[in-house]
Scaffold this active site. Sequence first.
Site, PDB file in Angstrom:
ATOM      1  N   ARG A  81      -6.794 -37.031 -31.838  1.00 46.11           N
ATOM      2  CA  ARG A  81      -5.532 -37.261 -30.824  1.00 46.11           C
ATOM      3  C   ARG A  81      -5.614 -38.636 -30.820  1.00 46.11           C
ATOM      4  NH1 ARG A  81      -8.806 -37.355 -26.686  1.00 46.11           N
ATOM      5  NH2 ARG A  81     -10.138 -36.507 -27.322  1.00 46.11           N
ATOM      6  N   TYR A 220      -1.806 -31.595 -35.833  1.00 47.70           N
ATOM      7  CA  TYR A 220      -3.594 -31.520 -34.765  1.00 47.70           C
ATOM      8  C   TYR A 220      -4.152 -31.640 -33.641  1.00 47.70           C
ATOM      9  CZ  TYR A 220      -8.133 -32.846 -33.302  1.00 47.70           C
ATOM     10  OH  TYR A 220      -8.533 -32.982 -32.798  1.00 47.70           O
ATOM     11  N   LYS A 229      -5.146 -29.847 -23.787  1.00 48.90           N
ATOM     12  CA  LYS A 229      -5.551 -30.996 -23.051  1.00 48.90           C
ATOM     13  C   LYS A 229      -4.209 -31.053 -22.869  1.00 48.90           C
ATOM     14  CE  LYS A 229      -9.478 -31.080 -25.150  1.00 48.90           C
ATOM     15  NZ  LYS A 229     -10.407 -31.393 -24.651  1.00 48.90           N
ATOM     16  N   HIS A 249     -12.386 -31.293 -17.475  1.00 51.21           N
ATOM     17  CA  HIS A 249     -12.746 -31.576 -18.882  1.00 51.21           C
ATOM     18  C   HIS A 249     -14.145 -30.897 -19.210  1.00 51.21           C
ATOM     19  CE1 HIS A 249     -13.112 -34.026 -23.075  1.00 51.21           C
ATOM     20  NE2 HIS A 249     -12.822 -32.895 -22.718  1.00 51.21           N
ATOM     21  N   SER A 271     -15.565 -35.738 -24.982  1.00 53.56           N
ATOM     22  CA  SER A 271     -14.967 -35.014 -26.364  1.00 53.56           C
ATOM     23  C   SER A 271     -15.700 -34.871 -27.228  1.00 53.56           C
ATOM     24  CB  SER A 271     -13.815 -35.381 -26.822  1.00 53.56           C
ATOM     25  OG  SER A 271     -12.891 -35.372 -25.633  1.00 53.56           O
ATOM     26  N   CYS A 273     -19.517 -34.234 -27.145  1.00 53.10           N
ATOM     27  CA  CYS A 273     -20.455 -34.769 -26.838  1.00 53.10           C
ATOM     28  C   CYS A 273     -21.730 -33.705 -26.474  1.00 53.10           C
ATOM     29  CB  CYS A 273     -20.500 -35.531 -25.603  1.00 53.10           C
ATOM     30  SG  CYS A 273     -20.008 -37.029 -25.453  1.00 53.10           S
ATOM     31  N   ASP A 296     -14.670 -25.986 -23.121  1.00 52.11           N
ATOM     32  CA  ASP A 296     -14.300 -27.650 -22.456  1.00 52.11           C
ATOM     33  C   ASP A 296     -13.454 -27.904 -21.822  1.00 52.11           C
ATOM     34  OD1 ASP A 296     -13.241 -29.694 -24.639  1.00 52.11           O
ATOM     35  OD2 ASP A 296     -10.329 -28.664 -24.552  1.00 52.11           O
ATOM     36  N   ARG A 388     -12.986 -29.276 -37.552  1.00 48.49           N
ATOM     37  CA  ARG A 388     -12.679 -28.218 -36.539  1.00 48.49           C
ATOM     38  C   ARG A 388     -13.239 -26.991 -37.024  1.00 48.49           C
ATOM     39  NH1 ARG A 388     -12.345 -30.542 -31.060  1.00 48.49           N
ATOM     40  NH2 ARG A 388     -12.729 -32.976 -31.416  1.00 48.49           N
TER      41      ARG A 388
HETATM   42  P1  PGA Z   1     -11.631 -33.011 -27.822  1.00 43.66           P
HETATM   43  O1  PGA Z   1     -10.542 -31.671 -27.546  1.00 43.66           O
HETATM   44  O2  PGA Z   1     -10.845 -34.094 -27.856  1.00 43.66           O
HETATM   45  O3  PGA Z   1     -11.733 -32.589 -26.019  1.00 43.66           O
HETATM   46  O4  PGA Z   1     -12.535 -31.748 -28.704  1.00 43.66           O
HETATM   47  C1  PGA Z   1      -9.916 -31.317 -29.029  1.00 43.66           C
HETATM   48  C2  PGA Z   1      -8.655 -31.558 -29.363  1.00 43.66           C
HETATM   49  O5  PGA Z   1      -7.563 -31.153 -28.322  1.00 43.66           O
HETATM   50  O6  PGA Z   1      -8.388 -32.790 -29.724  1.00 43.66           O
HETATM   51 MN    MN Z   2     -12.795 -31.496 -25.191  1.00 43.48          MN
END
Ligand code: PGA
Ligand code: MN
Length: 605
Positions: A81, A220, A229, A249, A271, A273, A296, A388
């Site tokens: 991200r 991505y 998100k 989250h 993220s 963790c 998530d 991922r």
């Molecule tokens: P995350 O989510 O980074 O909270 O694991 C994945 C993403 O959408 O990039």
């Molecule tokens: Mn996440």
Amino acid sequence: MTATVTFTGNAPANADSSVVEWVEDIAQLTQPDRIVWCDGSDEERQRMLDEAVEAGTLIKLNPEKRPNSYLARSNPSDVARVESRTFICSEHEDDAGPTNNWAAPAEMRETLNGLFEGAMRGRTMYVVPFSMGPVGSPLARLGVQVTDSPYVVLSTGTMTRMGAGALAQIGPDTEWVPAVHSIGAPLLPGEEDVVWPCNETKYIVHYPESREIWSYGSAYGGNAILAKKAFALRIASKIGEREGWLAAHMLLLKATNPEGRSFHVAAGFPSACGKTNFAMLQPSIPGWTVETIGDDIAWLAPGPDGSLRAINPEAGFFGVAPGTGHSTNPTAIATLERDTVFTNVALTDDGDVWWEGLTDEAPSHLIDWLGRDWTPDSESPAAHPNSRFTVSAHLCPSIADTWDDPAGVPIDAIIFGGRRATNVPLVAQARDWEHGVYMGATLASERTAAAEGVLGELRRDPFAMLPFSGTHMADHWQHWLNVGERLNDTGNAPLVFQVNWFRRGEDGRFLWPGFSENSRALAWITERIEGRTDAVESPFGLVPVDGAIDYVAAGVSSEDWEALFAIDPEALNAEADDTDVFLARMGTKVPDAVKRQHEEFRSRL
Ligand code: PGA
Ligand code: MN
């Protein structure tokens, strides 16, 4: 609108005109060669998978090793991200707050109109309707994404209830979230063989008032699967603020004790963790089971009976591969046996996948995530640290049979946590909801590979929502306080806890084994809910009395156990000073309750 529909002649007959007209508008702007309306069928998915293999976007894995599974390799510049390119374009800057990038909506619209003009030339535009939450659930919300990335269509197909069922839910009076996505300007001649096109210029833009999402230049996950998100957290946090519910989250799990009593828990960690690991926990304590509901995102709404009901708005897992192995998360390993799309992991010589932590010993030869030969002597990891897996939730052996209950599950406890080498104890209970909001508001964690930035650096990540709030962070806190008041009125507020699996000793070693042993902290939390165990005061809240957690059974020495709860006044005072700076940065909207809790924290030191 033009009088003759030039692009959307192939829209399904039952598509609401609000959707058809919007698709037409976006098509006029982005000029795709053709439009495909996705129905979410198995045939459609298989066709798109086959096409992606043909185009080189996906590599089909050895069906004997990994049936119906695929590997995608991203552009090396498109692996996480991009928070610096993520914008909350509220009408007033003050509604985005100091933790978000803000730009004036009118200016941003002009910039994006320029970028999106003709951006889909030469490509197919897919129309991807989806439901976040079980189709038809009162807690579910609808959206439609258009995208020119087949990878994003496939991912959305796994991560949401995608297709005709969702589209059929949209009638003339239905609110739905429009999301526009393009990987960016058309390819230049000679670039046709680029398997993961994207653009140097990236924008991930949210208009919270009009509930729109526009994303440009990245394929991505978090930048491009806009249902996740962008919608389920950023736009939903704004919708929830208006409608009285919480977008969080958080993972969701159901824990059942040896007497057969079940508890539902929502836990917010930043993220990478360990949310997925915790959601799929295999308890080390005999007689306990943990079932998975989500890994998530949770939507939490006060229900008709006054309890806090939660749904997982997603339908799949987009998890971090490295560190996922037979010893750390056997449930995830079983989930990934088939029907999985992997991104940026390594390829084995027999057509399977590998990543750091999958097995103790690395294979002697691999193709790394960049497509290069790799051996254990290579300097760089074989899989990207943020590689991922994308897989359907129903393939998870620990999935709870209530995971898609349209009414949601009743939440008994809320947990906050982060990666903290120092200061924060293994587990502590908030004195009350207000104290719990303070725990969430001041949450901090060491930076991971899930976003760009310096690894290991400590950063505040309030409610684990720093990258995901569509509102002013202090308004988010006030909203949590407001919802808590409603729950308190009915006596149904969940208890709130903070955990830290990552505390280290002076020698740098982790003090707590983590993973399945985290069930001991979870069991203590449920015993607090039942009122079966006492707790003692600490500056952080209520912590276990001696003997309440069997750390010896977890292989932890009594010295390490003490160190897990040790209070270093100097370090805590420094942290409290840092909290002062942090709260000052959040500005005048910080609720009095949070300030009051901070003063109380100081006075307890
Ligand atoms: P995350 O989510 O980074 O909270 O694991 C994945 C993403 O959408 O990039
Ligand atoms: Mn996440």
